[in-house]
Design a protein around this motif. Structure first.
Motif, PDB file in Angstrom:
ATOM      1  N   GLU A   1       0.842  -1.199   0.000  1.00 25.57           N
ATOM      2  CA  GLU A   1       0.000   0.000   0.000  1.00 25.57           C
ATOM      3  C   GLU A   1       0.876   1.248   0.000  1.00 25.57           C
ATOM      4  O   GLU A   1       1.795   1.375   0.802  1.00 25.57           O
ATOM      5  N   GLY A   2       0.602   2.181  -0.918  1.00 28.48           N
ATOM      6  CA  GLY A   2       1.439   3.359  -1.092  1.00 28.48           C
ATOM      7  C   GLY A   2       1.152   4.480  -0.102  1.00 28.48           C
ATOM      8  O   GLY A   2       0.228   4.397   0.708  1.00 28.48           O
TER       9      GLY A   2
ATOM     10  N   LYS B   1      -3.214   7.808  -1.533  1.00 31.25           N
ATOM     11  CA  LYS B   1      -4.393   6.964  -1.664  1.00 31.25           C
ATOM     12  C   LYS B   1      -4.467   6.327  -3.056  1.00 31.25           C
ATOM     13  O   LYS B   1      -4.278   6.997  -4.070  1.00 31.25           O
ATOM     14  N   GLY B   2      -4.713   5.027  -3.065  1.00 29.24           N
ATOM     15  CA  GLY B   2      -4.864   4.297  -4.319  1.00 29.24           C
ATOM     16  C   GLY B   2      -3.568   3.972  -5.029  1.00 29.24           C
ATOM     17  O   GLY B   2      -3.595   3.534  -6.177  1.00 29.24           O
ATOM     18  N   THR B   3      -2.437   4.162  -4.366  1.00 23.75           N
ATOM     19  CA  THR B   3      -1.158   3.862  -5.005  1.00 23.75           C
ATOM     20  C   THR B   3      -0.496   2.665  -4.328  1.00 23.75           C
ATOM     21  O   THR B   3      -0.866   2.281  -3.221  1.00 23.75           O
ATOM     22  N   PHE B   4       0.473   2.111  -5.035  1.00 27.98           N
ATOM     23  CA  PHE B   4       1.252   1.000  -4.509  1.00 27.98           C
ATOM     24  C   PHE B   4       2.731   1.324  -4.627  1.00 27.98           C
ATOM     25  O   PHE B   4       3.143   2.076  -5.496  1.00 27.98           O
ATOM     26  N   MET B   5       3.493   0.747  -3.724  1.00 30.99           N
ATOM     27  CA  MET B   5       4.933   0.961  -3.715  1.00 30.99           C
ATOM     28  C   MET B   5       5.626  -0.371  -3.437  1.00 30.99           C
ATOM     29  O   MET B   5       4.995  -1.339  -3.038  1.00 30.99           O
TER      30      MET B   5
ATOM     31  N   ILE C   1       8.863  -2.423  -1.386  1.00 29.18           N
ATOM     32  CA  ILE C   1       9.545  -2.356  -0.093  1.00 29.18           C
ATOM     33  C   ILE C   1      10.723  -1.394  -0.192  1.00 29.18           C
ATOM     34  O   ILE C   1      10.972  -0.611   0.732  1.00 29.18           O
ATOM     35  N   ASN C   2      11.405  -1.393  -1.325  1.00 29.71           N
ATOM     36  CA  ASN C   2      12.502  -0.440  -1.512  1.00 29.71           C
ATOM     37  C   ASN C   2      11.979   1.000  -1.463  1.00 29.71           C
ATOM     38  O   ASN C   2      12.646   1.879  -0.916  1.00 29.71           O
ATOM     39  N   ASN C   3      10.794   1.240  -2.045  1.00 28.20           N
ATOM     40  CA  ASN C   3      10.192   2.573  -1.960  1.00 28.20           C
ATOM     41  C   ASN C   3       9.921   2.952  -0.510  1.00 28.20           C
ATOM     42  O   ASN C   3      10.147   4.097  -0.102  1.00 28.20           O
ATOM     43  N   LEU C   4       9.438   1.998   0.275  1.00 28.43           N
ATOM     44  CA  LEU C   4       9.159   2.254   1.688  1.00 28.43           C
ATOM     45  C   LEU C   4      10.434   2.669   2.419  1.00 28.43           C
ATOM     46  O   LEU C   4      10.442   3.639   3.189  1.00 28.43           O
ATOM     47  N   LEU C   5      11.519   1.965   2.172  1.00 31.74           N
ATOM     48  CA  LEU C   5      12.793   2.317   2.805  1.00 31.74           C
ATOM     49  C   LEU C   5      13.300   3.667   2.303  1.00 31.74           C
ATOM     50  O   LEU C   5      13.843   4.460   3.079  1.00 31.74           O
ATOM     51  N   SER C   6      13.078   3.954   1.028  1.00 31.62           N
ATOM     52  CA  SER C   6      13.459   5.252   0.463  1.00 31.62           C
ATOM     53  C   SER C   6      12.692   6.379   1.138  1.00 31.62           C
ATOM     54  O   SER C   6      13.244   7.449   1.427  1.00 31.62           O
ATOM     55  N   TYR C   7      11.425   6.158   1.382  1.00 28.70           N
ATOM     56  CA  TYR C   7      10.569   7.135   2.060  1.00 28.70           C
ATOM     57  C   TYR C   7      11.121   7.429   3.457  1.00 28.70           C
ATOM     58  O   TYR C   7      11.271   8.592   3.847  1.00 28.70           O
TER      59      TYR C   7
ATOM     60  N   TRP D   1       1.493  -6.825   4.652  1.00 28.83           N
ATOM     61  CA  TRP D   1       1.955  -7.304   3.350  1.00 28.83           C
ATOM     62  C   TRP D   1       2.390  -8.776   3.442  1.00 28.83           C
ATOM     63  O   TRP D   1       2.057  -9.586   2.576  1.00 28.83           O
ATOM     64  N   LYS D   2       3.110  -9.121   4.503  1.00 25.25           N
ATOM     65  CA  LYS D   2       3.565 -10.496   4.674  1.00 25.25           C
ATOM     66  C   LYS D   2       2.389 -11.458   4.802  1.00 25.25           C
ATOM     67  O   LYS D   2       2.420 -12.557   4.236  1.00 25.25           O
ATOM     68  N   LYS D   3       1.371 -11.060   5.525  1.00 22.43           N
ATOM     69  CA  LYS D   3       0.180 -11.925   5.677  1.00 22.43           C
ATOM     70  C   LYS D   3      -0.493 -12.149   4.334  1.00 22.43           C
ATOM     71  O   LYS D   3      -0.909 -13.259   4.019  1.00 22.43           O
ATOM     72  N   LEU D   4      -0.611 -11.080   3.552  1.00 22.05           N
ATOM     73  CA  LEU D   4      -1.245 -11.196   2.242  1.00 22.05           C
ATOM     74  C   LEU D   4      -0.370 -11.946   1.241  1.00 22.05           C
ATOM     75  O   LEU D   4      -0.861 -12.572   0.329  1.00 22.05           O
TER      76      LEU D   4
END
Length: 169
Positions: A39-40, A43-47, A49-55, A163-166
């Motif tokens: 989940e990004g 709203k309505g976006t996806f990212m 895991i690398n994007n998450l760490l970049s954030y 994310w891991k659960k899904l």
């Protein structure tokens, strides 16, 4: 966890939440770290895991930059030059772009270093500097650091857990 109200609580919150995040990052297959199925930040976006760490890295950089500028009596553009508080989705995209060439392991190493730098920054400030004076508008320095470190670490940990659960990882 309660919102930190002093230097010791802030250090504890950062360490505790960052360690939880690091635990979630363990054992993630490298090939899944670039897949945009998390989940990004807008709203309505996806990212990825690398994007998450970049954030997270982007916000750590900003906290450090704000402090350097403040300490040098320079003007600080909050949250970042060219961005307003209502443009955080665009700022997230900038962070993704800033670190797009770094792989998962490099991003983790860089984040470890920035967290160390933030902890050192806090250690070098008095409790008064962190919590007894307004630093940005009505917010104290300690609160601004918490908004951009321990809280996002906890949020990221929750995103990864979901994310891991899904993903059945």
């Amino acid at each position: 966890m309660a919102v930190p109200t002093n230097k010791e609580e802030l250090l504890n919150a950062i360490n505790k939440n960052y360690n939880k995040l690091k635990k979630e990052l363990e054992n993630i297959p490298l090939e899944l770290t670039t897949k945009k199925d998390l989940e990004g930040h807008s709203k309505g976006t996806f990212m990825s895991i690398n994007n998450l760490l970049s954030y997270l890295l982007g916000w750590q950089e900003l906290v450090l930059k704000w402090n350097i500028k403040q300490d040098n009596n320079e003007k600080v553009d909050f949250p970042e030059t060219g961005y307003k508080w209502n443009q955080l989705g665009k700022l997230a995209q900038k962070f993704y772009e800033d670190y797009k060439d770094d792989d998962f392991n490099t991003l983790k190493e860089k984040l470890d270093k920035k967290v160390e730098d933030i902890l050192t920054l806090i250690e070098n400030k008095s409790n008064k500097e962190l919590y007894d004076v307004a630093w940005y508008e009505k917010w104290t320095l300690g609160r601004m650091i918490q908004f951009n470190t321990s809280s996002p670490y906890l949020n990221a940990q929750g995103r990864l857990r979901k994310w891991k659960k899904l993903s059945t990882i």
